[in-house]
Design a protein around this motif. Sequence first.
Motif, PDB file in Angstrom:
ATOM      1  N   THR B 382      46.991  46.909  47.692  1.00 57.55           N
ATOM      2  CA  THR B 382      45.662  47.602  47.803  1.00 57.55           C
ATOM      3  C   THR B 382      44.981  47.939  46.325  1.00 57.55           C
ATOM      4  N   LEU B 383      45.732  47.107  45.039  1.00 53.84           N
ATOM      5  CA  LEU B 383      45.154  46.705  43.480  1.00 53.84           C
ATOM      6  C   LEU B 383      44.089  45.205  43.861  1.00 53.84           C
ATOM      7  N   PHE B 384      44.786  44.625  44.674  1.00 51.21           N
ATOM      8  CA  PHE B 384      43.780  43.159  44.866  1.00 51.21           C
ATOM      9  C   PHE B 384      43.191  43.615  45.481  1.00 51.21           C
ATOM     10  N   MET B 385      42.982  44.515  46.649  1.00 45.19           N
ATOM     11  CA  MET B 385      41.828  44.475  47.288  1.00 45.19           C
ATOM     12  C   MET B 385      40.545  45.697  46.979  1.00 45.19           C
ATOM     13  N   ILE B 386      41.027  46.371  45.737  1.00 45.38           N
ATOM     14  CA  ILE B 386      40.167  47.079  44.780  1.00 45.38           C
ATOM     15  C   ILE B 386      39.159  46.190  43.914  1.00 45.38           C
ATOM     16  N   SER B 387      40.208  45.256  43.581  1.00 50.48           N
ATOM     17  CA  SER B 387      39.918  44.085  42.836  1.00 50.48           C
ATOM     18  C   SER B 387      38.744  43.157  43.462  1.00 50.48           C
ATOM     19  N   LEU B 388      39.259  42.808  44.255  1.00 50.56           N
ATOM     20  CA  LEU B 388      38.313  41.657  44.753  1.00 50.56           C
ATOM     21  C   LEU B 388      36.891  42.888  45.067  1.00 50.56           C
ATOM     22  N   GLY B 389      36.819  43.743  45.594  1.00 44.59           N
ATOM     23  CA  GLY B 389      35.892  44.460  45.985  1.00 44.59           C
ATOM     24  C   GLY B 389      34.643  44.672  44.448  1.00 44.59           C
ATOM     25  N   GLY B 390      35.763  44.632  43.217  1.00 40.02           N
ATOM     26  CA  GLY B 390      35.000  45.367  41.821  1.00 40.02           C
ATOM     27  C   GLY B 390      34.707  45.971  41.921  1.00 40.02           C
ATOM     28  N   ILE B 391      35.711  47.130  42.179  1.00 42.80           N
ATOM     29  CA  ILE B 391      36.178  48.270  41.693  1.00 42.80           C
ATOM     30  C   ILE B 391      36.745  48.855  40.378  1.00 42.80           C
ATOM     31  N   PRO B 392      36.062  49.164  39.194  1.00 40.35           N
ATOM     32  CA  PRO B 392      37.024  49.595  37.905  1.00 40.35           C
ATOM     33  C   PRO B 392      38.416  50.216  38.318  1.00 40.35           C
ATOM     34  N   PRO B 393      39.143  50.330  37.811  1.00 43.42           N
ATOM     35  CA  PRO B 393      39.342  49.369  36.162  1.00 43.42           C
ATOM     36  C   PRO B 393      39.785  48.882  36.429  1.00 43.42           C
ATOM     37  N   THR B 394      39.938  47.378  37.041  1.00 41.18           N
ATOM     38  CA  THR B 394      40.644  46.206  38.062  1.00 41.18           C
ATOM     39  C   THR B 394      39.742  45.463  36.916  1.00 41.18           C
ATOM     40  N   ALA B 395      40.040  43.975  37.432  1.00 40.60           N
ATOM     41  CA  ALA B 395      39.738  42.565  36.582  1.00 40.60           C
ATOM     42  C   ALA B 395      38.346  42.261  37.202  1.00 40.60           C
ATOM     43  N   GLY B 396      38.406  42.851  38.398  1.00 41.10           N
ATOM     44  CA  GLY B 396      37.490  42.178  39.543  1.00 41.10           C
ATOM     45  C   GLY B 396      35.709  42.619  38.827  1.00 41.10           C
ATOM     46  N   PHE B 397      35.904  44.153  38.712  1.00 38.82           N
ATOM     47  CA  PHE B 397      35.200  45.100  37.765  1.00 38.82           C
ATOM     48  C   PHE B 397      34.507  44.060  36.927  1.00 38.82           C
ATOM     49  N   MET B 398      35.641  43.842  35.655  1.00 38.60           N
ATOM     50  CA  MET B 398      34.799  43.558  34.612  1.00 38.60           C
ATOM     51  C   MET B 398      33.932  42.352  35.059  1.00 38.60           C
ATOM     52  N   ALA B 399      34.963  41.054  36.219  1.00 36.55           N
ATOM     53  CA  ALA B 399      34.503  40.505  36.287  1.00 36.55           C
ATOM     54  C   ALA B 399      33.094  39.989  36.840  1.00 36.55           C
ATOM     55  N   LYS B 400      32.396  41.200  37.434  1.00 37.53           N
ATOM     56  CA  LYS B 400      30.956  41.471  38.288  1.00 37.53           C
ATOM     57  C   LYS B 400      31.054  42.045  37.424  1.00 37.53           C
ATOM     58  N   VAL B 401      30.768  43.348  36.468  1.00 34.88           N
ATOM     59  CA  VAL B 401      29.784  43.184  35.660  1.00 34.88           C
ATOM     60  C   VAL B 401      29.703  42.229  34.366  1.00 34.88           C
ATOM     61  N   TYR B 402      29.814  41.304  34.140  1.00 38.52           N
ATOM     62  CA  TYR B 402      29.906  40.300  33.311  1.00 38.52           C
ATOM     63  C   TYR B 402      29.002  38.912  33.936  1.00 38.52           C
ATOM     64  N   ALA B 461      53.027  38.798  38.401  1.00 37.12           N
ATOM     65  CA  ALA B 461      52.710  38.667  37.303  1.00 37.12           C
ATOM     66  C   ALA B 461      51.076  38.643  37.659  1.00 37.12           C
ATOM     67  N   SER B 462      50.209  38.910  38.989  1.00 32.40           N
ATOM     68  CA  SER B 462      49.236  38.839  39.882  1.00 32.40           C
ATOM     69  C   SER B 462      48.638  40.195  38.915  1.00 32.40           C
ATOM     70  N   VAL B 463      49.456  41.174  40.128  1.00 30.11           N
ATOM     71  CA  VAL B 463      48.966  42.367  39.668  1.00 30.11           C
ATOM     72  C   VAL B 463      48.597  42.583  37.733  1.00 30.11           C
ATOM     73  N   VAL B 464      50.047  42.416  36.813  1.00 27.67           N
ATOM     74  CA  VAL B 464      49.820  42.830  35.993  1.00 27.67           C
ATOM     75  C   VAL B 464      48.461  42.151  35.282  1.00 27.67           C
ATOM     76  N   LEU B 465      48.335  40.825  35.889  1.00 27.20           N
ATOM     77  CA  LEU B 465      47.260  39.850  35.392  1.00 27.20           C
ATOM     78  C   LEU B 465      45.890  40.704  35.637  1.00 27.20           C
ATOM     79  N   THR B 466      45.467  40.961  37.072  1.00 28.68           N
ATOM     80  CA  THR B 466      44.328  42.086  37.881  1.00 28.68           C
ATOM     81  C   THR B 466      44.014  43.402  36.774  1.00 28.68           C
ATOM     82  N   LEU B 467      45.417  44.199  36.452  1.00 28.83           N
ATOM     83  CA  LEU B 467      45.369  45.491  35.884  1.00 28.83           C
ATOM     84  C   LEU B 467      44.832  44.856  34.535  1.00 28.83           C
ATOM     85  N   TRP B 468      45.552  43.805  33.670  1.00 29.28           N
ATOM     86  CA  TRP B 468      45.615  43.738  31.899  1.00 29.28           C
ATOM     87  C   TRP B 468      43.712  43.588  32.300  1.00 29.28           C
TER      88      TRP B 468
END
Lengths: 641, 488
Positions: B382-402, B461-468
């Motif tokens: 779920t976390l990876f999907m949320i991040s791929l979708g670009g929803i905060p507070p995941t890394a995917g969101f920050m990536a899209k924002v930038y 590791a992926s979960v931690v980095l995606t959140l971190w």
Amino acid sequence: MNLPLLWIIPALPIAAVALNLLVGDRLGRRGIAWLACGAVGLAFLAAVRAALTLAALPEGERQVVETAYTWMRVGDFSIQVAFLLDPLSTVMALVVTGVGFLIHVYSVGYMAHDPSYRRFFLYLNLFMFAMLTLVLADNLLLMFVGWEGVGLCSYLLIGFWYERPSAAEAGKKAFIVNRIGDFGVILGMLMLFTYGGSLQYERLFAMAPHVFALGGGLITGAMLLMFLGATGKSAQLPLYTWLPDAMEGPTPVSALIHAATMVTAGVYLVARCHVLFELAPVALQTVAVIGAATALFAATIGIAQNDIKRVLAYSTVSQLGYMFLACGVGAFGAAIFHLMTHAFFKALLFLGAGSVIHALSDEQDLRRMGGLASRLPWTHATMLTATLAISGIPPFAGFFSKDEILHGAFASGHHVIWLVGLIGAALTAFYMFRLYVLCFRGPSRVTPEAAHHLHESPPTMIVPLVVLAALSVVGGWVGLPLLAGGHPFERWLAPSVESAAGAHGEAAAHAMSAGGAWLLMALSVAVALAGIALAVRAYLQDPEIAGRLRERLRVVHAVVFHKYWVDEIYDALVVSPIYRLSRWLWRVWDVKVVDGTVNGVGFTFEGVSAVLRLFQTGFVGTYALIFTIGVAVLLYHFLRG
Amino acid sequence: MNVLPTPVLLAVDWWALGAVLALSAGILLLLLLEFFPAQARSNRSAIVALLTLAAAGWSVFHVRDAKREIFGGMFVHDGFTVFFTLLFCAAGALAVLLSWDYVKRTRINQAEYYALLLSATAGMIIMAASNDLITIFLGLELMSLALYVLVGFQRHHLESNEAALKYFLLGAFASGFLLYGIALLYGATGTTGLGQMAAVMIDSPMLGNPLFLLGGLLLIIGFGFKVSAVPFHMWTPDAYEGAPTSITAFMSVGAKAAGFAALLRVLMRAMGDVQADWIPILSGLAILTMTVGNITALLQNNLKRMLAYSSIAHAGYVLIAVVAGGRDGAASALFYLAIYAVMNLGAFGVLTLLGREREERVLISDLAGLGFRHPALGIALTLFMISLGGIPPTAGFMAKVYVFSAALNAGLVPLVIIGVLNSVVAIFYYLRVTVALYMEEPQGEPVYVSWATPGVIALIASVVLTLWWGIQANGLLAAAQRSVLGLL
């Protein structure tokens, strides 16, 4: 200075989430309930402490920023994870934690028999964390984290009983409709960041008048986009359709998320950014018009619904419309005032409805209720209080805030909008008393098996009802014009929501004669009483009237009963075209015929040759062809250009 | 003209080449070790591969601040190289961890598997570090040849063969375009070195020189194939679906990042002056790539295929960053690629655990109810999907924002609007995964989860980095911004 320790307010519920995840299975139901309620209760105390700290400061300095760390730095701008305590965020935090706590306590009783008890409180606490982040954030980006978080929790909680397909569908719908709104927020936010130079409220608001021309296209566009987000989250036209469906969730969720807190986030956003909205009069005008239109539109639908929670849902949409109306006419203080009183009485209405549903063994249809007043005395008394409050009868809370809004609209010269609001108020009183009468008065239409189990709810459910009922009475008194030098609530909020234009509106309001103000007040009470009288007459004294009316206004009734067919229209105009486009693209871009045949044939020589033949005659060729067409198009573009 | 490297071999700064050398040594070691037969379930190769990647990563990390050119400037060691080398080593290491058990249970546990994985990594590093079109091509072919074989590594699996053959044929086709482009550029400027090319352009502007522009266009097409930009993406779903899942995970992030690394360096180093010519083309590709990727993904029922289209869409977002250009544009591309790497490896990583033996359970319906039977796995996916979708507070969101804010700063308003709209549509198919996880009942036999410690480590590791990187993005962001300084 005494630090208010803001971060602890959202940290408490998230800590409860973590504990629930880690050791929840060993806690038992009692432990989970204590953990969840305890965390929110403590968060409420922390919010009270923060409010007291803030109140102790002199009026001009009531703004405290607490920075946790730097989130990201782009060029010269940096975005912090920081929390802001000012009069506005204080009110929001108190409402969210206070009402949230009561609803948590209520849920302990309401969800007592649910197998997914732990999961429920996990989501609920997660929601509290996100909502508190939303209201306490010091910049738009962190606010957006909370914004998406509450959306996600709302989705999870609407679809909580996912075994029902309708619940899973409703959750998805809520999420997707909200994404349309989020599209607006993201774009608006990016525009403000790019051209306004910051996302931090104070800096952005200070900078905005210098970089954005009053009424300029940029700021108008940005604020309209932000408002699009607000219409999604706060269920306004045209994005309101998800909220009635959201009633598929457990009733405490409807009370907490879809009445008292999350759906008000849009109003909060507009009030928070009032400085920017005031730079864009067109956007502000849009807010007023959309708000007024929604207030009236949803009220008309509410008249013809038979599901008790759906009536309340349309009522929520309509009341949120009032809040936006208030923002649009510049009465931001009145909007937040109504936000607060609405949180009290609408949460109470939902919880009361939940108590009724609970008592009737999950019956939600008003046509199978009636005569419950004597059987559910506590529920009845508290529901009546809330119904009077929402109808705008003095001295109940809703009267003060609604009157404030209508007064603001009239005084600022928005006479048409005022009239729409007034008609809406009459309709509100009518449909709410229709609900009340159908539920509690008249002959009982309860089915025999439901009647057999009929019982008043347990104390964990009744106590929150009583507290909310008390708040629905006295909650409006903080806005008494005569109390403590005139309207303490508005004076408290003033540093957050007042500005040049606001002060102007205020001046205009004061310019109105006292007599005029009394006249307006009397008028709004009169229409509310008329609505009540009509409802009592049509549904209690002479039920024939209702039937005759329905007969005579058949077309109108059909339109309203079917909710103007908006869902169907959206489906035809938006949903199915996207679906069809996807199918078409799939067929064009994803030429995959090998699927079934290959798997069936297996690894045999025939299979290999069949596959190889496919390679030679078709697919790679197709791919290369598309590749080449792409190249050709690029070349053409290039040579022509 | 290139000056041939002076015969003084010792003058070469070998540290700058450390990562590639380490990988080559590891490859040789792996192949030599094959002479001493190991058991089918041996961990030997995986351990060697992991250590090699660690050594390669360390060798650049410890000279990360140095800036050197070797082999007559064909190869540079700068911040950009370091960033991508570390990215490829990390992606390779995660892929090795994910492969560890997967190759055993699908019975492809051979030293060659890891040797090829390391070769592909070396190829990617060479692509990112090259300052010359010839070496870029060398790296690209090294990477591609290794990947062709890896995609078809499940020799007994028909789809795997089919995928490899398609990937190979189309890859060769694309390489043709790339080479032709290099030839044209050489014809126009008389050099293949990016630095020299830039110098030639200062002396005699290449604006409007058709040879030069055509060459550049063919180059973009060649790289476009590697990053799966539409319409050069057709191979992607087939190759991703047919390849062993651990390889899909690796190539979906590694090959894409390598393609973008080369594209960025070429565009920014050699073609800075004619950027105006590329903007419309790259913008068009970005729009097409995002839109086709996202909308086609909507109806996929196979997760590998869905994630393939999702990876196409993500290439579109990165293209926006490339179009934006400048420091923030380039930095946001790096930032995005790094974050995309962890979340996508994570998403595919979950898939490597599903099914027993050679069974592939990668349909969305296979996930039904998985979230309750294996809560940790459900939350991770779920976390990876949320991040791929670009929803905060995941890394995917920050990536899209930038990326979006860099693009807006560059004045690319329509591109940003289309990008944000796309990210709204995309949520729908990522959401389908969570709906399946939590809101559907399994039909038939519930999917079996082949738990394996190395895979779990990679997922953690992926979960931690995606959140971190969602909660504290500043470190990665600063690194990305520092890394592109050399290109400006």
